[in-house]
Design a protein around this motif. Structure first.
Motif, PDB file in Angstrom:
ATOM      1  N   TYR A  32      -4.391 -16.853 -24.058  1.00 30.20           N
ATOM      2  CA  TYR A  32      -5.129 -16.205 -25.144  1.00 30.20           C
ATOM      3  C   TYR A  32      -4.123 -15.588 -26.121  1.00 30.20           C
ATOM      4  CZ  TYR A  32      -9.575 -16.512 -22.546  1.00 30.20           C
ATOM      5  OH  TYR A  32     -10.698 -16.957 -21.891  1.00 30.20           O
ATOM      6  N   THR A  33      -4.433 -15.653 -27.407  1.00 28.01           N
ATOM      7  CA  THR A  33      -3.501 -15.139 -28.412  1.00 28.01           C
ATOM      8  C   THR A  33      -4.231 -14.696 -29.668  1.00 28.01           C
ATOM      9  OG1 THR A  33      -1.529 -15.663 -29.712  1.00 28.01           O
ATOM     10  CG2 THR A  33      -3.118 -17.437 -29.393  1.00 28.01           C
ATOM     11  N   ALA A  34      -3.631 -13.735 -30.359  1.00 21.47           N
ATOM     12  CA  ALA A  34      -4.112 -13.327 -31.684  1.00 21.47           C
ATOM     13  C   ALA A  34      -3.018 -13.572 -32.723  1.00 21.47           C
ATOM     14  CB  ALA A  34      -4.523 -11.855 -31.667  1.00 21.47           C
ATOM     15  N   ARG A  60      -7.311 -18.965 -29.506  1.00 20.84           N
ATOM     16  CA  ARG A  60      -6.861 -18.044 -30.552  1.00 20.84           C
ATOM     17  C   ARG A  60      -8.038 -17.412 -31.286  1.00 20.84           C
ATOM     18  NH1 ARG A  60      -6.486 -17.870 -35.800  1.00 20.84           N
ATOM     19  NH2 ARG A  60      -4.945 -16.467 -36.697  1.00 20.84           N
ATOM     20  N   ASP A  61      -7.937 -16.101 -31.525  1.00 19.00           N
ATOM     21  CA  ASP A  61      -8.932 -15.396 -32.323  1.00 19.00           C
ATOM     22  C   ASP A  61      -8.315 -14.071 -32.766  1.00 19.00           C
ATOM     23  OD1 ASP A  61     -11.447 -14.725 -33.527  1.00 19.00           O
ATOM     24  OD2 ASP A  61     -12.434 -15.947 -32.000  1.00 19.00           O
ATOM     25  N   SER A  62      -9.088 -13.251 -33.470  1.00 20.66           N
ATOM     26  CA  SER A  62      -8.568 -11.958 -33.912  1.00 20.66           C
ATOM     27  C   SER A  62      -8.417 -11.022 -32.718  1.00 20.66           C
ATOM     28  CB  SER A  62      -9.496 -11.340 -34.966  1.00 20.66           C
ATOM     29  OG  SER A  62     -10.785 -11.119 -34.423  1.00 20.66           O
ATOM     30  N   THR A  63      -7.632  -9.975 -32.901  1.00 21.25           N
ATOM     31  CA  THR A  63      -7.283  -9.067 -31.805  1.00 21.25           C
ATOM     32  C   THR A  63      -8.499  -8.498 -31.098  1.00 21.25           C
ATOM     33  OG1 THR A  63      -5.226  -8.471 -32.920  1.00 21.25           O
ATOM     34  CG2 THR A  63      -6.045  -6.936 -31.249  1.00 21.25           C
ATOM     35  N   GLY A  64      -9.448  -7.977 -31.870  1.00 17.68           N
ATOM     36  CA  GLY A  64     -10.621  -7.349 -31.265  1.00 17.68           C
ATOM     37  C   GLY A  64     -11.438  -8.324 -30.444  1.00 17.68           C
ATOM     38  N   ILE A  65     -11.576  -9.541 -30.944  1.00 20.36           N
ATOM     39  CA  ILE A  65     -12.370 -10.549 -30.243  1.00 20.36           C
ATOM     40  C   ILE A  65     -11.675 -11.005 -28.964  1.00 20.36           C
ATOM     41  CG2 ILE A  65     -13.290 -12.906 -30.408  1.00 20.36           C
ATOM     42  CD1 ILE A  65     -13.814 -12.292 -33.393  1.00 20.36           C
ATOM     43  N   VAL A  66     -10.352 -11.211 -29.038  1.00 15.06           N
ATOM     44  CA  VAL A  66      -9.596 -11.606 -27.833  1.00 15.06           C
ATOM     45  C   VAL A  66      -9.661 -10.504 -26.786  1.00 15.06           C
ATOM     46  CG1 VAL A  66      -7.300 -12.138 -26.921  1.00 15.06           C
ATOM     47  CG2 VAL A  66      -8.058 -13.180 -29.059  1.00 15.06           C
ATOM     48  N   THR A  67      -9.500  -9.261 -27.224  1.00 16.64           N
ATOM     49  CA  THR A  67      -9.550  -8.124 -26.290  1.00 16.64           C
ATOM     50  C   THR A  67     -10.915  -8.035 -25.623  1.00 16.64           C
ATOM     51  OG1 THR A  67      -7.992  -6.930 -27.717  1.00 16.64           O
ATOM     52  CG2 THR A  67      -9.159  -5.639 -26.055  1.00 16.64           C
ATOM     53  N   ALA A  68     -11.974  -8.147 -26.433  1.00 14.33           N
ATOM     54  CA  ALA A  68     -13.334  -8.083 -25.888  1.00 14.33           C
ATOM     55  C   ALA A  68     -13.596  -9.233 -24.914  1.00 14.33           C
ATOM     56  CB  ALA A  68     -14.349  -8.113 -27.029  1.00 14.33           C
ATOM     57  N   LYS A  69     -13.080 -10.406 -25.224  1.00 18.84           N
ATOM     58  CA  LYS A  69     -13.260 -11.581 -24.357  1.00 18.84           C
ATOM     59  C   LYS A  69     -12.581 -11.365 -23.011  1.00 18.84           C
ATOM     60  CE  LYS A  69     -12.528 -16.638 -24.474  1.00 18.84           C
ATOM     61  NZ  LYS A  69     -13.919 -17.004 -24.126  1.00 18.84           N
ATOM     62  N   LEU A  70     -11.367 -10.854 -23.041  1.00 17.43           N
ATOM     63  CA  LEU A  70     -10.642 -10.591 -21.802  1.00 17.43           C
ATOM     64  C   LEU A  70     -11.377  -9.551 -20.946  1.00 17.43           C
ATOM     65  CD1 LEU A  70      -7.063 -10.584 -23.316  1.00 17.43           C
ATOM     66  CD2 LEU A  70      -7.755 -12.027 -21.404  1.00 17.43           C
ATOM     67  N   LEU A  71     -11.866  -8.491 -21.579  1.00 16.13           N
ATOM     68  CA  LEU A  71     -12.577  -7.450 -20.843  1.00 16.13           C
ATOM     69  C   LEU A  71     -13.880  -7.991 -20.257  1.00 16.13           C
ATOM     70  CD1 LEU A  71     -11.985  -4.454 -23.270  1.00 16.13           C
ATOM     71  CD2 LEU A  71     -11.111  -4.642 -20.933  1.00 16.13           C
ATOM     72  N   ALA A  72     -14.561  -8.842 -21.025  1.00 16.73           N
ATOM     73  CA  ALA A  72     -15.818  -9.425 -20.538  1.00 16.73           C
ATOM     74  C   ALA A  72     -15.592 -10.344 -19.344  1.00 16.73           C
ATOM     75  CB  ALA A  72     -16.504 -10.188 -21.666  1.00 16.73           C
ATOM     76  N   GLU A  73     -14.390 -10.933 -19.268  1.00 15.68           N
ATOM     77  CA  GLU A  73     -14.070 -11.869 -18.191  1.00 15.68           C
ATOM     78  C   GLU A  73     -13.337 -11.193 -17.028  1.00 15.68           C
ATOM     79  OE1 GLU A  73     -13.511 -15.663 -21.274  1.00 15.68           O
ATOM     80  OE2 GLU A  73     -11.765 -14.783 -20.281  1.00 15.68           O
ATOM     81  N   LYS A  74     -13.366  -9.877 -16.997  1.00 16.57           N
ATOM     82  CA  LYS A  74     -12.597  -9.140 -15.989  1.00 16.57           C
ATOM     83  C   LYS A  74     -12.859  -9.623 -14.561  1.00 16.57           C
ATOM     84  CE  LYS A  74     -11.857  -4.508 -14.088  1.00 16.57           C
ATOM     85  NZ  LYS A  74     -12.192  -3.059 -14.186  1.00 16.57           N
ATOM     86  N   ASN A  76     -14.044 -12.486 -13.649  1.00 15.15           N
ATOM     87  CA  ASN A  76     -13.826 -13.925 -13.502  1.00 15.15           C
ATOM     88  C   ASN A  76     -12.870 -14.391 -14.605  1.00 15.15           C
ATOM     89  OD1 ASN A  76     -14.060 -16.618 -12.680  1.00 15.15           O
ATOM     90  ND2 ASN A  76     -15.882 -16.964 -13.938  1.00 15.15           N
ATOM     91  N   PRO A  77     -11.584 -14.019 -14.499  1.00 16.41           N
ATOM     92  CA  PRO A  77     -10.629 -14.304 -15.578  1.00 16.41           C
ATOM     93  C   PRO A  77     -10.518 -15.796 -15.885  1.00 16.41           C
ATOM     94  CG  PRO A  77      -9.691 -12.772 -13.981  1.00 16.41           C
ATOM     95  CD  PRO A  77     -10.950 -13.312 -13.385  1.00 16.41           C
ATOM     96  N   GLN A  78     -10.507 -16.110 -17.181  1.00 17.04           N
ATOM     97  CA  GLN A  78     -10.372 -17.496 -17.626  1.00 17.04           C
ATOM     98  C   GLN A  78      -8.969 -17.772 -18.162  1.00 17.04           C
ATOM     99  OE1 GLN A  78     -13.120 -19.725 -17.199  1.00 17.04           O
ATOM    100  NE2 GLN A  78     -13.628 -17.915 -15.981  1.00 17.04           N
ATOM    101  N   ALA A  79      -8.256 -16.720 -18.528  1.00 18.42           N
ATOM    102  CA  ALA A  79      -6.902 -16.858 -19.077  1.00 18.42           C
ATOM    103  C   ALA A  79      -5.869 -16.686 -17.973  1.00 18.42           C
ATOM    104  CB  ALA A  79      -6.668 -15.838 -20.178  1.00 18.42           C
TER     105      ALA A  79
END
Length: 341
Positions: A32-34, A60-74, A76-79
């Motif tokens: 994952y990257t911003a 790739r996405d903006s910082t807030g979206i990447v951060t939210a995605k990572l937290l949502a996948e806590k 069941n991590p996808q990255a």
């Protein structure tokens, strides 16, 4: 007995051959990257040249979206890893126990402020990006707008409806602006400052670079953005002046980390090793005046020579621990002018 021995040897040889093929088949990482798209292309090419056996699937996405995605996948991590996300975001992930500590080879060569100071770091920095104001001289002349020199200048009535800024809920640049104003001016005065600034805002974008792009295109006279984007557009011929407000510049660092629970730990470690290498730091310096490894950075065109001196004493831990509340309050106060998602 002879046939049995021959069969055993044949089976063993086949197994060893399969193992060897598997070992050389390469690894696959989801990262994952911003990072800005043009940066990512450069960095990915350099890493692939050094490690052709590792295939990276970039998200790739903006910082807030990447951060939210990572937290949502806590749960069941996808990255497998993160390469190029705001340090304040990685501190939030560290607080959630989502990062795999790892000490990359050569980390001691970096400036100490550019990596986690735990015995085994959970994240390492790459470069620092800092706030800047993109001022379109042609559009300013049309509207008779004076060139600002400070953050406070931007609250003057003359600029009403002429300023574009990133939304901190979706943009790392927007968050570094907001968190730095709260630190520079104090929390109460910081929110009062943003109330006054809000009166002059035409719109809040969901990208940190977009305000500067809009200013460069003449769609807004003033864009609160970051220095790298402004310098890049000015170099391409946009009628921009870069303003570095005299009160000080908010900043954040792009950083990398391994996501806890990855099945591809060895490959992720290689990515981390590369991310702090001298080669990588020289690549970072193509767009950023301040990089993690001392002695590498050369001046970047249109950046101030004293860039490091203009950067405020940023309390990343405070920003990370208060991030949720800051974003919630900002949204309640100002989200009415945000672009549709």
């Amino acid at each position: 007995m002879t046939n049995k021995a021959t069969f055993t040897k044949l089976a063993l040889a086949t197994l060893m051959s399969a193992t060897a093929l598997s070992a050389h088949a390469g690894s696959e990482l989801t990262v994952y990257t911003a990072l800005e798209a043009e940066d990512l292309k450069r960095y990915a090419a350099a890493f692939n040249k050094k490690h052709p056996d590792i295939k990276i699937n970039w998200v790739r996405d903006s910082t807030g979206i990447v951060t939210a995605k990572l937290l949502a996948e806590k749960e069941n991590p996808q990255a497998d890893a993160v390469w190029g996300l705001a340090a304040t975001s990685l501190l939030v992930l560290k607080g959630e126990q989502m990062l795999q500590p790892y000490k990359p080879a050569g980390v001691e060569k970096l400036s100490k402020k550019f990596y986690d100071q735990d015995a085994t770091p959970s994240w390492v920095g790459m470069d620092a990006w800092m706030a800047a104001v993109c001022f379109n001289t042609v559009e300013a002349k049309k509207h008779n707008l004076p060139k600002p020199t400070s953050w406070e200048d931007l609250t003057k009535p003359v600029y009403q409806g002429h300023i574009v800024m990133p939304n901190p809920n979706s943009s790392g640049t927007g968050f570094l602006d907001v968190s730095s104003w709260l630190q520079m001016f104090g929390e109460e005065n910081g929110w009062q400052y943003m109330d006054r600034l809000h009166n002059n805002i035409a719109r809040y974008t969901h990208s940190g670079s977009k305000p500067c792009k809009l200013a460069a295109a003449g769609e807004a006279p003033i864009g609160i953005s970051f220095a790298f984007r402004g310098a890049k557009l000015k170099k391409k011929g946009a009628p921009l002046d870069l303003v570095f407000p005299k009160e000080g510049l908010g900043w954040d660092m792009e950083a990398s980390a391994i996501v806890k629970g990855t099945d591809n730990l060895d490959a992720a470690k290689k990515l981390m090793d590369f991310s702090i290498s001298e080669e990588a730091n020289r690549l970072y310096n193509k767009g950023y005046a301040v990089v993690a490894m001392p002695g590498i950075a050369k001046p970047v065109q249109y950046f101030p020579e004293n860039a490091a001196e203009l950067m405020i004493d940023n309390n990343f831990e405070w920003a990370a621990s208060n991030r949720t509340e800051i974003l919630k309050q900002w949204q309640t106060r100002y989200d009415s002018k945000s672009d549709p998602k």
